[in-house]
Design a protein around this motif. Structure first.
Motif, PDB file in Angstrom:
ATOM      1  N   SER A 143       0.616 -74.275 -10.585  1.00  0.00           N
ATOM      2  CA  SER A 143       2.045 -74.368 -10.322  1.00  0.00           C
ATOM      3  C   SER A 143       2.354 -73.864  -8.914  1.00  0.00           C
ATOM      4  CB  SER A 143       2.823 -73.541 -11.345  1.00  0.00           C
ATOM      5  OG  SER A 143       2.596 -72.159 -11.130  1.00  0.00           O
ATOM      6  N   PHE A 144       3.574 -74.133  -8.465  1.00  0.00           N
ATOM      7  CA  PHE A 144       4.000 -73.662  -7.153  1.00  0.00           C
ATOM      8  C   PHE A 144       3.833 -72.156  -7.035  1.00  0.00           C
ATOM      9  CE2 PHE A 144       7.311 -71.710  -4.546  1.00  0.00           C
ATOM     10  CZ  PHE A 144       7.126 -72.346  -3.328  1.00  0.00           C
ATOM     11  N   TRP A 145       4.236 -71.409  -8.045  1.00  0.00           N
ATOM     12  CA  TRP A 145       4.192 -69.954  -7.964  1.00  0.00           C
ATOM     13  C   TRP A 145       2.777 -69.420  -8.062  1.00  0.00           C
ATOM     14  CZ3 TRP A 145       7.973 -67.886  -5.661  1.00  0.00           C
ATOM     15  CH2 TRP A 145       9.268 -68.394  -5.795  1.00  0.00           C
ATOM     16  N   GLN A 146       1.901 -70.122  -8.773  1.00  0.00           N
ATOM     17  CA  GLN A 146       0.502 -69.707  -8.786  1.00  0.00           C
ATOM     18  C   GLN A 146      -0.124 -69.879  -7.405  1.00  0.00           C
ATOM     19  OE1 GLN A 146      -0.621 -72.274 -12.121  1.00  0.00           O
ATOM     20  NE2 GLN A 146      -1.297 -70.467 -13.266  1.00  0.00           N
ATOM     21  N   TRP A 184       1.592 -69.865  -4.634  1.00  0.00           N
ATOM     22  CA  TRP A 184       2.296 -68.836  -3.850  1.00  0.00           C
ATOM     23  C   TRP A 184       1.587 -67.492  -3.976  1.00  0.00           C
ATOM     24  CZ3 TRP A 184       7.152 -68.615  -1.161  1.00  0.00           C
ATOM     25  CH2 TRP A 184       7.653 -67.339  -0.941  1.00  0.00           C
ATOM     26  N   ASN A 185       1.311 -67.063  -5.205  1.00  0.00           N
ATOM     27  CA  ASN A 185       0.666 -65.774  -5.426  1.00  0.00           C
ATOM     28  C   ASN A 185      -0.742 -65.738  -4.836  1.00  0.00           C
ATOM     29  OD1 ASN A 185       2.849 -64.665  -6.822  1.00  0.00           O
ATOM     30  ND2 ASN A 185       2.137 -65.445  -8.792  1.00  0.00           N
TER      31      ASN A 185
END
Length: 511
Positions: free
Chosen positions: A30-33, A35-36
Motif C-alpha cells: 500500500s501507499f503507507w507501507q 511510505w514507512n
C-alpha cells in the motif's frame, strides 16, 4: 521401478504449477507501507544535507583555504567507494531477528548521529575532516541497504514508485536541513561566533539533525518487515545469476589503469601539479592493482567476489557509467564550491568571520533547500514524464534543465534570482536519484541486489574523486582561482551527461 502413469504425471504437474503460482506472487504494498519503508531516507538526507551545505563552511572557519577544500571533502566519496559494496555483499548474506537490511540501517544511524553531534564542536581542522569521514561512512552503511530494500520488497511494477518515494523524502529532508541555520538566525540564534568559531546556528542545526536521523531510521526499522531469502528466491521477479564471467582477462585492463596512474604520478612531479591530483593517480593505481590481482588469483573471499561482480557487471550498468560520471562530477562541484563561489562573487567577501560571508553562506543553505524542495516536487512529476516520453528522454530533459541552472550562476548577480536556477537543478537531482535505478533494477540478480547496488555506487564515487582531484587544478590554470567557474563546469557536465543518455537503449515501457 514402475514408471508413473500419465495421470500421475499430469497430477504432479498440476500440483507443481499450483504451488508455483502460490509461491511466486509478491504482494503489492500500500501507499503507507511504501511510505514507512522509505521514511528513514528523511533522516539520512537530513544528515547529508547538513553536511553538503555546511561542511565547507566549517572547514573554512577552521582555517582551510579554498584550494584545500576538495582534498578535505574526499572523505565522503572514498568512504562510499569502500563501504557500500562491502555492506551490500554482507547484507545479501545476512538474516537475523532484525532481518536482512535493517541491522545495517540501525548501525549506520547510530554512528552517523554521534558524528553529527560532534562535528560542529571540532576544535581543529583535522578532527573535522575525520568526523566527516565517520559521518559519511555511517550514512553509507545505512543508505545502500535502503536502495536494495526497494528491490527486495516491491514487485517490478512498484519499484519506480519506491524510488520516487525515496527521492521525495530525500528532497523533503534536505529542504528542512539546508534551510535550518538560516531559519535559526531569523529567530535570533547567533550566526557569527564571538571567537571566530562555528556559529550557534550551525551547531544547533547539527544537534537537531542527529536526533532526526536516528528517529527516522528507527521508524522504518520498527514498522517494516522483510521477506526471507527463501521467499525472495520464489518470486516471479526473481532475477537469476548469469553465467560466471572469466575473470582471468581482468589483468589487461588492470595493467592499463596501473600504467595510467604511474604516468600521472610522473606528470605531477614534472609539471608541479596540485597535490589533489595524487588522489586520481592513487585511485587508478589501486584499482589497476586490484584488477590485475583478480586476473591472477584463485583464492576465495569477499574481496574477490566483489571485484568479480564488478568486472562481470550487467551490461545496463556499463551503459549508465558515462551518464553517472558526468552527473555526479557536476553535483560534487556544486556541493563543494557553491558557498565559496556565491560569497566571493555575489557577496564580495572571502573573510569567513565577516557578517557578509555568513549571510551568503546561510543563503547557500536556502539555495540547497530550494533545489531539494524542487526535487521533491519533481519526484511527483517525473513518473508522468516517464509515462509520456519514456525513461531516456525524461532523464535527458531533466539533466538539461539542471545544466542550464548551474550555468546561470555565471551570469546572475542578484542572489534571489538563484532560486530560479535551483528549479532546474532540483529536476536534475530528482531524476539522477531515481531514473538510473529504474533503468538498472530489473536486470540485477535478486541474490546480489545489495552488492550490485553497492557497485553501482562506484559510478557515483569515482566522478567525485575525479572532481576532488582536478577541480582545484582547473580553477587555477583556467579560471584564476574563481570558484564560481566550478559551477559553470558542473553545468557543462550535466549537458554532457544528457548526451550520454541518448546512447542508452530505451527499455520497454512500464504499465
Amino acid at each position: 521401478m514402475l514408471s508413473p502413469s500419465p495421470t500421475e504425471v499430469a497430477s504432479r504437474h498440476a500440483i507443481h504449477a499450483r504451488d508455483q503460482a502460490r509461491k511466486t506472487e509478491k504482494s503489492s504494498l500500500s501507499f503507507w507501507q511504501i511510505w514507512n519503508m522509505c521514511f528513514g531516507f528523511v533522516g539520512l538526507q537530513f544528515g547529508l544535507a547538513l553536511q553538503n551545505a555546511n561542511v565547507s563552511r566549517i572547514f573554512q572557519t577552521l582555517g582551510a583555504s579554498v584550494n584545500d577544500i576538495p582534498a578535505l571533502w574526499i572523505a565522503a566519496p572514498l568512504t562510499g567507494l569502500i563501504v557500500q559494496p562491502i555492506v551490500g555483499h554482507y547484507s545479501d548474506r545476512t538474516w537475523n531477528r532484525l532481518g536482512r537490511r535493517r541491522p545495517y540501517f540501525l548501525a549506520g544511524a547510530v554512528f552517523a548521529s554521534v558524528a553529527l553531534l560532534w562535528m560542529p564542536n571540532a576544535p581543529a581542522l583535522w578532527m573535522a575532516a575525520g568526523l566527516l569521514w565517520i559521518l559519511d561512512a555511517s550514512i553509507n552503511v545505512s543508505m545502500e541497504p535502503f536502495r536494495a530494500l526497494v528491490g527486495d520488497q516491491l514487485p517490478t511494477r512498484q519499484r519506480p514508485i519506491g524510488y520516487a518515494m525515496q527521492s521525495f523524502f530525500i528532497g523533503a529532508g534536505a529542504v528542512v536541513a539546508s534551510i535550518l541555520p538560516w531559519v535559526l538566525a531569523r529567530f535570533g540564534v547567533a550566526n557569527v561566533a564571538a571567537d571566530g568559531g562555528i556559529p550557534d546556528t550551525v551547531k544547533y542545526a547539527f544537534y537537531g539533525g542527529g536526533a532526526v536521523l536516528l528517529g527516522a531510521v528507527l521508524w522504518t526499522i520498527l514498522v517494516t518487515r522483510e521477506y526471507t531469502p527463501a521467499q525472495l528466491r520464489s518470486f516471479t521477479d526473481h532475477v537469476p545469476e548469469g553465467p560466471s564471467v572469466d575473470v582471468s582477462r581482468a589483468g589487461r585492463p588492470g595493467l592499463l589503469l596501473l600504467s595510467a596512474g604511474i604516468a600521472i604520478l610522473f606528470a605531477i612531479g614534472y609539471f608541479g601539479l596540485e597535490k589533489e591530483v595524487y588522489l586520481l593517480a592513487a585511485g587508478l593505481i589501486a584499482f589497476g592493482l586490484l584488477l590485475t590481482w583478480l586476473g591472477r588469483t584463485r583464492s576465495r573471499g569477499m574481496l574477490r567476489e566483489v571485484m568479480g561482480d564488478l568486472y562481470g557487471m550487467p551490461g545496463s550498468m556499463r551503459r549508465l557509467a558515462g551518464v553517472q560520471l558526468f552527473s555526479w562530477f557536476s553535483l560534487f562541484a556544486m556541493w563543494i564550491y557553491t558557498t565559496a563561489g556565491v560569497t566571493q562573487t555575489i557577496y564580495a567577501t572571502t573573510d569567513t568571520a565577516s557578517s557578509a560571508y555568513n549571510e551568503g553562506a546561510n543563503w547557500v543553505g536556502v539555495l540547497f533547500a530550494a533545489y531539494n524542495g524542487f526535487g521533491a516536487l519533481a519526484a511527483a512529476v517525473i513518473p508522468l514524464m516517464v509515462r509520456r516520453w519514456g525513461l531516456r528522454i525524461s532523464h535527458v530533459t531533466n539533466l538539461c534543465l539542471g545544466g542550464a541552472g548551474l550555468l546561470s550562476f555565471l551570469f546572475i548577480r542578484d542572489p534571489h534570482w538563484l532560486l530560479a536556477s535551483m528549479a532546474g537543478v532540483g529536476f536534475a537531482w530528482a531524476s539522477i536519484l531515481s531514473l538510473p535505478y529504474a533503468l538498472l533494477s530489473d536486470s540485477v540478480p535478486t541474490a546480489k541486489m545489495g552488492v550490485y547496488m553497492g557497485i553501482f555506487n562506484f559510478f557515483i564515487v569515482i566522478p567525485q574523486v575525479l572532481a576532488a582531484s582536478v577541480l582545484g587544478l582547473l580553477l587555477r590554470l583556467c579560471f584564476r582561482n574563481q570558484p564560481i567557474w566550478a559551477l559553470g563546469l558542473g553545468g557543462a557536465g550535466l549537458l554532457v551527461a544528457a548526451l550520454c543518455t541518448l546512447y542508452i537503449p530505451e527499455p520497454e515501457r512500464r504499465t
